[in-house]
Design an enzyme around this catalytic site. Structure first.
Site, PDB file in Angstrom:
ATOM      1  N   GLY A 158       0.825  -1.199   0.000  1.00 25.95           N
ATOM      2  CA  GLY A 158       0.000   0.000   0.000  1.00 25.95           C
ATOM      3  C   GLY A 158       0.858   1.246   0.000  1.00 25.95           C
ATOM      4  O   GLY A 158       2.028   1.226  -0.392  1.00 25.95           O
ATOM      5  N   CYS A 159       0.302   2.341   0.461  1.00 22.16           N
ATOM      6  CA  CYS A 159       0.997   3.625   0.488  1.00 22.16           C
ATOM      7  C   CYS A 159       2.273   3.522   1.313  1.00 22.16           C
ATOM      8  O   CYS A 159       2.251   3.071   2.460  1.00 22.16           O
ATOM      9  CB  CYS A 159       0.076   4.692   1.066  1.00 22.16           C
ATOM     10  SG  CYS A 159       0.878   6.296   1.291  1.00 22.16           S
TER      11      CYS A 159
END
Length: 323
Positions: A158-159
């Protein structure tokens, strides 16, 4: 990652300033170096091709300047060029090596010097392996091999703002950098990666001390602090750049990662879809992405997304946190 155009720019306009400077008189250098080391580093000599075993020595470690001990190259960037001199694809830092035009011997070349003490190292050429295409052709006598215990691991979930904030807090972790890997474009920008056209994932590169925290423990923490069962998605973030991925550097790491994934599967009802891929290159993200949470804790994303993840992480791994 430096490429040939960067080398030309530095040779024309100057290299970024070094972290420190070391200056001595010729007599002081002579007292520290052997006759051959002095000839190579201070008088710009060239050693005989294939005269050093360093050409075919690829054990993990770091290569430092024989004059001032400045770290210049990492063994991970070393390759067999067949030229008879130790060859590297990248310096350890952008400002570790200085570049100067060399018109000696009737040729146009770029000389590589230690940016700290001006020791002559060798030359840089544009016939190296991709993705950089560079070959740092270095005199072995200008280098000193130093063993290091630290290792690196790269993965995404993810981020990278979230992942970076979690792993920065672990005991045994020396450094965490956000960046990109797994794609087809060299030196991608954040905008390009977010477009989904480069194939890169947002990842973190973690430098750690294996005697304090193991490769296996880092993988377990990674798989339990993001959702490894969603394809190209973490929460509201969607796209291939947010995929769950682990980059391994050798077969042993690959086998360990497969075993850890199998064990982690017992905690999930859905199938883990984390990708395993051989590590090729880490492209560091723009400076404003580095240390993002620590610099922007009051930002909305940090409050709404990262804080809850950190709270869960602290509850699960309170015994592994830095004091």
């Amino acid at each position: 990652m430096l490429r040939w155009l960067d080398i030309i720019k530095f040779a024309n306009n100057g290299t970024p300033a070094p972290d420190k400077r070391v200056e001595k008189t010729p007599e002081e250098w002579k007292a520290l170096l052997t006759e051959e080391q002095f000839k190579i580093t201070r008088l710009k000599g060239t050693e005989r091709a294939f005269s050093s075993e360093l050409c075919s020595y690829f054990a993990p470690g770091r290569y430092v300047c024989v004059c001032c001990d400045t770290a210049l190259f990492d063994a991970e960037e070393k390759f067999e060029s067949g030229t008879g001199w130790p060859s590297f694809t990248q310096p350890i830092k952008e400002n570790a090596v200085a570049y100067h035009k060399d018109r000696s011997l009737g040729m146009q070349r770029i000389e590589a010097r230690c940016n700290t003490c001006d020791a002559h190292l060798g030359h840089v050429f544009q016939d190296g392996p991709m993705p950089s295409g560079l070959r740092y052709c270095i005199n072995a006598l200008s280098l000193k091999k130093v063993a290091v215990s630290e290792k690196k691991i790269d993965f995404g979930g993810g981020c990278f703002w979230c992942t970076e904030a979690i792993f920065q807090r672990l005991r045994g972790v020396i450094k965490v950098e956000s960046g990109y890997s797994g794609g087809t474009v060299i030196n991608p920008t954040y905008r390009e990666v977010c477009s989904g056209t480069t194939g890169h994932a947002e990842i973190v590169e973690i430098t750690y001390k294996p005697e304090e925290i193991s490769f296996e423990d880092l993988l377990k923490i990674h798989l339990s602090t993001h959702n490894p069962t969603t394809v190209d998605r973490q929460g509201a973030d969607s796209g291939s750049q947010y995929r769950s991925i682990i980059f391994y550097r050798n077969e042993e790491e690959k086998q360990t990662a497969m075993r850890v994934i199998d064990e982690a599967q017992k905690s999930y009802s859905d199938m883990i879809v984390t990708q395993l891929q051989m590590f090729e290159h880490f492209y560091k993200a723009e400076n404003y992405h580095q240390d993002y949470y620590n610099q922007n804790q009051e930002a909305g994303y940090c409050q709404a997304v990262i804080n809850p993840k950190l709270s869960k992480f602290r509850d699960l791994y309170h015994d592994k946190l830095k004091q």
